[in-house]
Write a protein that holds these residues in place. Structure first.
Motif, PDB file in Angstrom:
ATOM      1  N   HIS A 108      -8.099 -66.434 -62.104  1.00 54.90           N
ATOM      2  CA  HIS A 108      -7.658 -65.672 -60.934  1.00 54.90           C
ATOM      3  C   HIS A 108      -6.499 -64.745 -61.277  1.00 54.90           C
ATOM      4  O   HIS A 108      -5.857 -64.870 -62.338  1.00 54.90           O
ATOM      5  CB  HIS A 108      -7.243 -66.625 -59.808  1.00 54.90           C
ATOM      6  N   SER A 109      -6.211 -63.845 -60.363  1.00 56.17           N
ATOM      7  CA  SER A 109      -5.119 -62.891 -60.520  1.00 56.17           C
ATOM      8  C   SER A 109      -3.770 -63.571 -60.338  1.00 56.17           C
ATOM      9  O   SER A 109      -3.659 -64.609 -59.683  1.00 56.17           O
ATOM     10  CB  SER A 109      -5.274 -61.754 -59.507  1.00 56.17           C
ATOM     11  N   ASN A 110      -2.732 -62.979 -60.940  1.00 59.48           N
ATOM     12  CA  ASN A 110      -1.354 -63.453 -60.788  1.00 59.48           C
ATOM     13  C   ASN A 110      -1.202 -64.939 -61.112  1.00 59.48           C
ATOM     14  O   ASN A 110      -0.524 -65.681 -60.393  1.00 59.48           O
ATOM     15  CB  ASN A 110      -0.851 -63.168 -59.371  1.00 59.48           C
ATOM     16  N   ARG A 160      -3.227 -59.100 -67.115  1.00 59.14           N
ATOM     17  CA  ARG A 160      -4.577 -59.057 -66.548  1.00 59.14           C
ATOM     18  C   ARG A 160      -5.622 -59.414 -67.595  1.00 59.14           C
ATOM     19  O   ARG A 160      -6.581 -60.146 -67.311  1.00 59.14           O
ATOM     20  CB  ARG A 160      -4.854 -57.663 -65.965  1.00 59.14           C
ATOM     21  N   GLU A 163      -5.520 -63.196 -68.338  1.00 61.47           N
ATOM     22  CA  GLU A 163      -6.164 -64.000 -67.295  1.00 61.47           C
ATOM     23  C   GLU A 163      -7.654 -64.137 -67.573  1.00 61.47           C
ATOM     24  O   GLU A 163      -8.237 -65.212 -67.363  1.00 61.47           O
ATOM     25  CB  GLU A 163      -5.936 -63.353 -65.929  1.00 61.47           C
ATOM     26  N   LYS A 164      -8.260 -63.084 -68.047  1.00 64.45           N
ATOM     27  CA  LYS A 164      -9.693 -63.147 -68.357  1.00 64.45           C
ATOM     28  C   LYS A 164      -9.945 -63.820 -69.702  1.00 64.45           C
ATOM     29  O   LYS A 164     -10.974 -64.481 -69.879  1.00 64.45           O
ATOM     30  CB  LYS A 164     -10.286 -61.742 -68.285  1.00 64.45           C
ATOM     31  N   TRP A 195     -13.693 -64.409 -62.404  1.00 64.87           N
ATOM     32  CA  TRP A 195     -12.289 -64.080 -62.154  1.00 64.87           C
ATOM     33  C   TRP A 195     -12.152 -63.645 -60.705  1.00 64.87           C
ATOM     34  O   TRP A 195     -12.897 -62.789 -60.226  1.00 64.87           O
ATOM     35  CB  TRP A 195     -11.829 -62.963 -63.089  1.00 64.87           C
ATOM     36  N   ASN A 196     -11.216 -64.294 -59.998  1.00 64.94           N
ATOM     37  CA  ASN A 196     -11.004 -64.049 -58.567  1.00 64.94           C
ATOM     38  C   ASN A 196      -9.735 -63.244 -58.349  1.00 64.94           C
ATOM     39  O   ASN A 196      -8.659 -63.637 -58.797  1.00 64.94           O
ATOM     40  CB  ASN A 196     -10.919 -65.388 -57.839  1.00 64.94           C
ATOM     41  N   ASP A 197      -9.859 -62.095 -57.680  1.00 60.58           N
ATOM     42  CA  ASP A 197      -8.699 -61.315 -57.259  1.00 60.58           C
ATOM     43  C   ASP A 197      -8.237 -61.886 -55.919  1.00 60.58           C
ATOM     44  O   ASP A 197      -8.902 -61.703 -54.893  1.00 60.58           O
ATOM     45  CB  ASP A 197      -9.062 -59.842 -57.126  1.00 60.58           C
ATOM     46  N   SER A 200      -7.585 -59.232 -52.889  1.00 63.86           N
ATOM     47  CA  SER A 200      -8.731 -58.506 -52.323  1.00 63.86           C
ATOM     48  C   SER A 200      -9.905 -59.416 -51.991  1.00 63.86           C
ATOM     49  O   SER A 200     -10.842 -58.996 -51.307  1.00 63.86           O
ATOM     50  CB  SER A 200      -9.202 -57.425 -53.300  1.00 63.86           C
ATOM     51  N   GLU A 204     -15.254 -61.208 -60.011  1.00 71.31           N
ATOM     52  CA  GLU A 204     -15.903 -60.575 -61.150  1.00 71.31           C
ATOM     53  C   GLU A 204     -16.483 -61.663 -62.035  1.00 71.31           C
ATOM     54  O   GLU A 204     -15.901 -62.730 -62.189  1.00 71.31           O
ATOM     55  CB  GLU A 204     -14.911 -59.732 -61.956  1.00 71.31           C
TER      56      GLU A 204
END
Length: 216
Positions: A108-110, A160, A163-164, A195-197, A200, A204
């Protein structure tokens, strides 16, 4: 054991609310789960981050997912050395006992764990380098991912990308488990990377054909 305390009042109140509504409306289903055992179709490996709610994202019911959460959704490599391995044990149980059809790694993000790895590997978090740091030693799993992104031009793009990489490193490590590799080869198990933003709500998924993540 006088150091343990009763639940805080707000959790007790929430429990009674659930018992009187969701549980009461689905008693037969809960009884079925209790009597028949679990038969999840997928294992989800996600981050401990409180903002990541995989059952809500996929609209899953009780009994549908076998969920394991840890810092930065990491899977260590296969290392049967006699030490305690919570994540490895969960993977073994899901694949060999529950016979799940899918293992899904959700990043996920952050992500704070990924940020910690980035800080540690770049020399900005000496406290995580200490042998006594559980977080630091756990984030050592992600060092190979850091090596692949460390030359990116700025901190945000590195974070970023890392994270991936946490997702990709976990997928790579999953394939070091003999029983995972055998199940994948037999076609009874598939591996997936998402991967979860958080901001938003976007998802992905990793596409091995393009070696990139694309929106679902």
């Amino acid at each position: 054991m006088d150091f343990a305390s009763p639940l805080p009042a707000y959790l007790v109140k929430r429990y009674h609310g659930w018992k009187a509504t969701s549980f009461a409306e689905n008693k037969a289903w809960y009884r079925h789960l209790a009597e028949q055992g679990q038969h999840p179709r997928a294992m989800i490996i996600s981050c401990c981050d409180s903002r990541v709610h995989v059952t809500a994202i996929f609209g899953a019911d009780q009994g549908e997912f076998f969920i394991h959460r840890n810092i930065a959704n990491l899977v260590p490599p296969y290392e049967p050395d006699g030490n305690q391995h919570g994540t490895s044990a969960a993977v073994e149980y899901a694949v060999t006992a529950l016979k799940v059809a899918h293992v899904v790694v959700v990043g996920h993000s952050n992500c704070g764990g990924v940020q910690g790895c980035l800080d540690m590997c770049s020399g900005h978090a000496p406290e995580l380098e200490q042998k006594s740091s559980f977080v630091g030693r756990w984030m050592d799993i992600l060092r190979p991912g850091y090596d692949r992104i460390k030359d990116l031009p700025d901190h945000d793009s590195q974070r970023r990308a890392l994270e991936k990489e946490a997702i990709l490193v976990s997928l790579e490590n999953l394939m070091t488990f003999p029983f995972v590799k055998e199940a994948v080869a037999a076609g009874t198990l598939t591996l997936h990377g998402l991967w979860n933003d958080i901001g938003s709500g976007g998802i992905e998924q990793y596409d091995p054909d393009t070696n990139a993540f694309h929106p679902v």
